[in-house]
Structures are given as structure tokens and as C-alpha cells.
Scaffold this active site. Structure first.
Site, mmCIF file in Angstrom:
data_model
loop_
_atom_site.group_PDB
_atom_site.id
_atom_site.type_symbol
_atom_site.label_atom_id
_atom_site.label_comp_id
_atom_site.label_asym_id
_atom_site.label_seq_id
_atom_site.Cartn_x
_atom_site.Cartn_y
_atom_site.Cartn_z
ATOM 1 N N ASP A 203 0.868 -1.192 0.000
ATOM 2 C CA ASP A 203 0.000 0.000 0.000
ATOM 3 C C ASP A 203 0.893 1.226 0.000
ATOM 4 O OD1 ASP A 203 -2.314 -1.571 0.080
ATOM 5 O OD2 ASP A 203 -2.248 -1.704 2.256
ATOM 6 N N LYS B 27 0.610 -8.501 -1.843
ATOM 7 C CA LYS B 27 -0.763 -8.099 -2.170
ATOM 8 C C LYS B 27 -0.725 -6.701 -2.774
ATOM 9 C CE LYS B 27 -3.990 -6.475 0.788
ATOM 10 N NZ LYS B 27 -4.792 -5.394 0.201
ATOM 11 N N ASP C 107 -5.986 -7.430 -4.983
ATOM 12 C CA ASP C 107 -7.106 -7.163 -4.066
ATOM 13 C C ASP C 107 -8.084 -6.180 -4.717
ATOM 14 O OD1 ASP C 107 -8.659 -7.154 -1.800
ATOM 15 O OD2 ASP C 107 -7.250 -6.017 -0.573
ATOM 16 N N LYS D 291 -11.449 -6.584 -4.977
ATOM 17 C CA LYS D 291 -12.774 -6.569 -4.330
ATOM 18 C C LYS D 291 -13.877 -6.267 -5.346
ATOM 19 C CE LYS D 291 -11.223 -5.212 0.318
ATOM 20 N NZ LYS D 291 -9.823 -4.769 0.109
ATOM 21 N N ASP E 72 -20.174 -6.286 -8.800
ATOM 22 C CA ASP E 72 -20.925 -5.727 -9.932
ATOM 23 C C ASP E 72 -21.940 -6.788 -10.365
ATOM 24 O OD1 ASP E 72 -21.661 -4.241 -12.279
ATOM 25 O OD2 ASP E 72 -19.653 -3.382 -12.335
ATOM 26 N N ILE E 73 -22.647 -6.542 -11.455
ATOM 27 C CA ILE E 73 -23.568 -7.571 -11.945
ATOM 28 C C ILE E 73 -22.756 -8.797 -12.357
ATOM 29 C CG2 ILE E 73 -25.375 -5.962 -12.667
ATOM 30 C CD1 ILE E 73 -24.341 -6.371 -15.576
ATOM 31 N N ALA F 166 -22.525 -10.789 -14.964
ATOM 32 C CA ALA F 166 -21.843 -10.885 -16.262
ATOM 33 C C ALA F 166 -20.548 -10.087 -16.245
ATOM 34 C CB ALA F 166 -22.770 -10.372 -17.370
ATOM 35 N N THR F 167 -20.573 -8.934 -15.601
ATOM 36 C CA THR F 167 -19.365 -8.085 -15.566
ATOM 37 C C THR F 167 -18.293 -8.711 -14.678
ATOM 38 O OG1 THR F 167 -20.714 -6.146 -15.971
ATOM 39 C CG2 THR F 167 -18.537 -5.749 -15.030
ATOM 40 N N THR G 83 -13.895 -5.147 7.800
ATOM 41 C CA THR G 83 -13.665 -5.016 9.250
ATOM 42 C C THR G 83 -13.991 -3.608 9.742
ATOM 43 O OG1 THR G 83 -11.350 -4.833 8.611
ATOM 44 C CG2 THR G 83 -12.010 -6.876 9.654
ATOM 45 N N GLN H 145 -6.455 -0.385 12.487
ATOM 46 C CA GLN H 145 -7.030 -1.734 12.611
ATOM 47 C C GLN H 145 -7.545 -1.914 14.036
ATOM 48 O OE1 GLN H 145 -7.612 -3.704 10.248
ATOM 49 N NE2 GLN H 145 -6.021 -3.671 8.689
ATOM 50 N N ARG I 235 1.535 -2.280 6.942
ATOM 51 C CA ARG I 235 2.378 -1.278 7.592
ATOM 52 C C ARG I 235 3.402 -1.812 8.583
ATOM 53 N NH1 ARG I 235 -2.915 2.143 8.562
ATOM 54 N NH2 ARG I 235 -3.629 -0.017 8.583
HETATM 55 O O1 C5P Z 1 -1.214 -2.010 6.922
HETATM 56 P P1 C5P Z 1 -2.154 -3.132 7.301
HETATM 57 O O2 C5P Z 1 -1.425 -4.369 7.823
HETATM 58 O O3 C5P Z 1 -3.272 -2.683 8.195
HETATM 59 O O4 C5P Z 1 -2.779 -3.551 5.886
HETATM 60 C C1 C5P Z 1 -3.820 -4.481 5.782
HETATM 61 C C2 C5P Z 1 -4.198 -4.655 4.345
HETATM 62 O O5 C5P Z 1 -5.311 -5.541 4.293
HETATM 63 C C3 C5P Z 1 -4.623 -3.386 3.629
HETATM 64 O O6 C5P Z 1 -4.183 -3.514 2.267
HETATM 65 C C4 C5P Z 1 -6.135 -3.409 3.697
HETATM 66 O O7 C5P Z 1 -6.739 -2.806 2.590
HETATM 67 C C5 C5P Z 1 -6.433 -4.900 3.671
HETATM 68 N N1 C5P Z 1 -7.689 -5.282 4.308
HETATM 69 C C6 C5P Z 1 -7.996 -5.010 5.637
HETATM 70 N N2 C5P Z 1 -9.201 -5.389 6.162
HETATM 71 C C7 C5P Z 1 -10.097 -6.016 5.412
HETATM 72 C C8 C5P Z 1 -9.813 -6.302 4.068
HETATM 73 C C9 C5P Z 1 -8.586 -5.914 3.551
HETATM 74 O O8 C5P Z 1 -7.180 -4.446 6.349
HETATM 75 N N3 C5P Z 1 -11.228 -6.414 5.946
#
Ligand code: C5P
Length: 235
Positions: A18, A40, A67, A69, A72-73, A75-76, A122, A192, A213
Site C-alpha cells: 500500500d 498483495k 485485491d 474486491k 458488480d452484476i 456478467a461483468t 472489518t 485496525q 504497515r
Molecule cells: O497495513 P495493514 O497491515 O493494516 O494492511 C492491511 C491490508 O489488508 C490493507 O491492504 C487493507 O486494505 C487490507 N484489508 C484489511 N481489512 C479487510 C480487508 C482488507 O485491512 N477487511
């Protein structure tokens, strides 16, 4: 003369790249070297060259988790998944809605791309779920979506590490349970809220971890990644 320290990455740990640009992500990959085997790539980099970055990392022998995520419908989602299945990638996320997951399973076809359903973000607590019209609490919604993921024939789910044990008890061994929200002891939690250590997440039944991070913002990212791999090696 001191002996070099053996390097042991753990492919079950996906480091979240990220970072604001592909240049910075590539510099981080260079620093991490063989201490990290799996990456990721998420929404921050995907619109600005993240897919191509993933292909270059794949060519270097790394495992790649896109990632996206998707939501959408049908077919897409099916066509978008087919586009990615034609590239080299290991994991792809879609939202865990039954029609979306079924369409991703169709789009993936016989490729080796594995599809993960994002159960409940989350960041959504009970009130946030109510605001968007769900009466379930997060835990029961997660379990309902795990059942739907199994029915749809996808490969696993993304969940908080605090839900991993309940999920593991309800799914076959080969079903992937991928948990972000992982913090080594003493690391800053950041935004988090529902966190666990790498060892606790694996012990609860997670098959893979996503850690951003605590590695990429560490003073010594390589040492941080190796310490996490060492902690994981007992599980
Ligand atoms: O920096 P950190 O360890 O918090 O990064 C967690 C990664 O996991 C981020 O890329 C975040 O978008 C992803 N993620 C998350 N919680 C979710 C789904 C994905 O933290 N429920």
C-alpha cells in the site's frame, strides 16, 4: 568471521504494497528481497500500474494477490475475472455476495487463479451494518457468507483473524482463510481495530496472513518481515 543469517521467507505472508507509486513499491520489493515471497497489490496501486507491477513480480517468482474486491452484476464480474485469469496471478478478491462469487468462479474457469470472498469489511460495526440495512451482526453475517462462498465454489474468504476459528471449524482443510488485521507484538495497531498476532491468527485457523504497515513502515522492513516469518515458522 560472522556467518550470514539464513533467510527464510514465509510464502503464507502476503505483504500489502500500500504505497503511493509503483516506483516506491518496487523500491520496497528491492529492500525486502528474498525476505518476502508473496505480495498483495490493492486499490491504491491498481489504477496506476499495479497490475503490470504484479506481472513483473510474478516473473521474478513471487506470489501475487490482486485485491480488486469486485462487486458488480454477474456478467461483468465473470468477464473481469476472466481478464485476470488470463494473466499470471494467484489470488483475487470479490465481495462475498452469492451471485458475485458464482460469477467469479465461472470467470476463473480452469485457471490456477484462486478466488477469495471478502466476508464483511472489518470497518463495519453493528451500527454501520444497520445503516445499510443488515439486521445480522457482523459475526453471523460472516458465517452466512462463508456458507455461500462454499456453495459458490470459490476457494476461500478474507476475514478478521478474530473470526478465523469459527470459520475454520465450518470449512474443509483446503479452504483458504486469509486474515488482514495482523500485528506482531508491540507493533502499532494503526486504524485496525480487531487485531491478532501472526501466531494467534495461524493458530486460529488462518491459512494466509496479510500484513502491510508493520513491514512497509518499519525502520528496517527486511528485519520486520524476517521476524514475522520466524514467528510463523512454528505453526
Ligand atoms: O497495513 P495493514 O497491515 O493494516 O494492511 C492491511 C491490508 O489488508 C490493507 O491492504 C487493507 O486494505 C487490507 N484489508 C484489511 N481489512 C479487510 C480487508 C482488507 O485491512 N477487511
Amino acid at each position: 568471521m560472522s556467518r550470514p543469517i539464513p533467510i527464510k521467507s514465509d510464502p503464507r505472508c502476503f505483504v500489502a504494497l500500500d504505497l503511493p507509486s509503483v516506483t516506491e513499491a518496487e523500491a520496497m520489493v528491492e529492500i525486502l528481497g528474498d525476505a518476502v515471497q508473496s505480495y498483495k497489490i490493492g486499490l491504491q496501486l491498481l489504477p496506476i500500474g499495479g497490475v503490470e507491477l504484479g506481472q513483473r513480480l510474478k516473473a521474478m517468482g513471487k506470489n501475487i494477490f490482486y485485491d480488486f474486491k469486485f462487486h458488480d452484476i454477474g456478467a461483468t464480474v465473470e468477464k473481469a475475472t476472466r481478464s485476470l485469469a488470463g494473466l499470471k496471478a494467484d489470488l483475487l478478491t470479490v465481495h462475498a455476495r452469492p451471485d458475485v462469487m458464482r460469477s467469479a468462479a465461472l470467470g476463473r474457469g480452469n485457471s490456477s487463479l484462486k478466488i477469495l470472498g471478502v466476508t464483511v469489511l472489518t470497518s463495519l460495526d453493528r451500527q454501520a451494518l444497520r445503516d445499510i440495512g443488515y439486521n445480522d451482526n457482523a459475526e453471523s453475517l460472516v458465517m452466512r457468507r462463508v456458507e455461500q462462498a462454499l456453495d459458490a465454489g470459490i476457494d476461500g474468504v478474507v476475514s478478521s483473524p478474530l473470526e478465523a476459528a469459527a470459520i475454520r471449524a465450518a470449512v474443509p482443510d483446503h479452504f483458504l482463510v486469509v486474515t488482514p488485521g495482523v500485528r506482531p507484538k508491540g507493533a502499532d495497531a494503526g486504524d485496525q481495530k480487531r487485531i491478532a498476532t501472526p501466531a494467534d491468527a495461524l493458530q486460529s485457523g488462518a491459512s494466509h496472513l496479510v500484513i502491510g504497515r508493520p513491514v512497509t513502515q518499519a525502520e528496517d522492513p527486511r528485519a520486520a518481515a524476517l521476524a514475522i516469518a520466524k514467528e510463523m515458522s512454528g505453526y
